[in-house]
Motif scaffolding. Structure first.
Motif, PDB file in Angstrom:
ATOM      1  N   SER A 257       0.833  -1.215   0.000  1.00 54.71           N
ATOM      2  CA  SER A 257       0.000   0.000   0.000  1.00 54.71           C
ATOM      3  C   SER A 257       0.866   1.263   0.000  1.00 54.71           C
ATOM      4  O   SER A 257       0.519   2.258  -0.636  1.00 54.71           O
ATOM      5  CB  SER A 257      -0.954  -0.002   1.191  1.00 54.71           C
ATOM      6  OG  SER A 257      -0.239   0.124   2.409  1.00 54.71           O
TER       7      SER A 257
ATOM      8  N   VAL B  27      -1.642   0.255   7.908  1.00 53.85           N
ATOM      9  CA  VAL B  27      -2.068  -1.008   7.308  1.00 53.85           C
ATOM     10  C   VAL B  27      -1.300  -2.174   7.932  1.00 53.85           C
ATOM     11  O   VAL B  27      -1.890  -3.188   8.312  1.00 53.85           O
ATOM     12  CB  VAL B  27      -1.906  -0.976   5.768  1.00 53.85           C
ATOM     13  CG1 VAL B  27      -2.145  -2.353   5.159  1.00 53.85           C
ATOM     14  CG2 VAL B  27      -2.851   0.050   5.165  1.00 53.85           C
TER      15      VAL B  27
ATOM     16  N   PHE C 179       0.357   5.077   5.499  1.00 52.57           N
ATOM     17  CA  PHE C 179      -0.249   3.843   4.996  1.00 52.57           C
ATOM     18  C   PHE C 179       0.542   2.630   5.454  1.00 52.57           C
ATOM     19  O   PHE C 179      -0.035   1.627   5.864  1.00 52.57           O
ATOM     20  CB  PHE C 179      -0.331   3.878   3.462  1.00 52.57           C
ATOM     21  CG  PHE C 179      -1.611   4.454   2.951  1.00 52.57           C
ATOM     22  CD1 PHE C 179      -2.577   3.633   2.414  1.00 52.57           C
ATOM     23  CD2 PHE C 179      -1.848   5.812   3.010  1.00 52.57           C
ATOM     24  CE1 PHE C 179      -3.767   4.158   1.939  1.00 52.57           C
ATOM     25  CE2 PHE C 179      -3.025   6.348   2.549  1.00 52.57           C
ATOM     26  CZ  PHE C 179      -3.989   5.525   2.009  1.00 52.57           C
TER      27      PHE C 179
END
Length: 167
Positions: free
Chosen positions: A29, A56, A52
């Protein structure tokens, strides 16, 4: 004095709850955000890709860790572990036949399909199939696994060996 090492029984069946490979989604990501920034003509700004990456990866770490604890299965000659619940194999009297339909079908469910699922989860985890167990004391429960046919075969073998040895 030294303590004698504890002897772990050899697992006859084992399933991990989840794979650590899911954590690769965090770096993927972050790279995707970098590509979006470059294609959009913004240049490289590391703050958003790093957010991110951290969010994530962190979220997936918690999910995978929980799945490895609560949806793992281990069968030894002495015990069946489903998540954190351990059931002695000697309490398993028999196995119910495999159902011809799933618990969510419109057909009537088998008695064992309505029984409590082993483990601390409220039911059979997603992606797993239940196996009806007849336990001592006229109790019924559901074991579960992704590879339910292999678990059923190993459980059947253990129960048959025990019942043949006791008669």
């Amino acid at each position: 004095m030294t303590e004698a090492p504890s002897v772990q029984a050899e697992p006859l069946f084992f399933e991990r709850g989840a794979s650590w490979y899911w954590l690769l989604a965090g770096p993927v990501s972050a790279v995707a955000m970098l590509v979006i920034q470059l294609k959009g003509g913004m240049g490289i700004q590391l703050f958003v890709p790093m957010v991110f990456l951290v969010l994530v990866t962190g979220f997936l770490y918690l999910q995978v860790k929980a799945a490895r604890i609560h949806t793992s299965v281990e069968l030894t000659a002495d015990s069946l572990r489903q998540g954190t619940e351990v059931v002695p194999v000697r309490t398993i009297v028999g196995l119910y036949p495999e159902s011809s339909h799933g618990p969510k079908s419109r057909e009537a469910t088998e008695k064992w399909q309505e029984a409590r699922a082993l483990g601390e989860l409220s039911g059979v985890p997603r992606g797993r199939t239940g196996i009806g167990l007849h336990l001592s004391g006229e109790r019924t429960a559901q074991a579960w696994a992704r590879n339910h046919r292999e678990l059923r075969a190993q459980l059947t073998k253990l129960v048959e060996e025990r019942t043949a040895g006791s008669s």
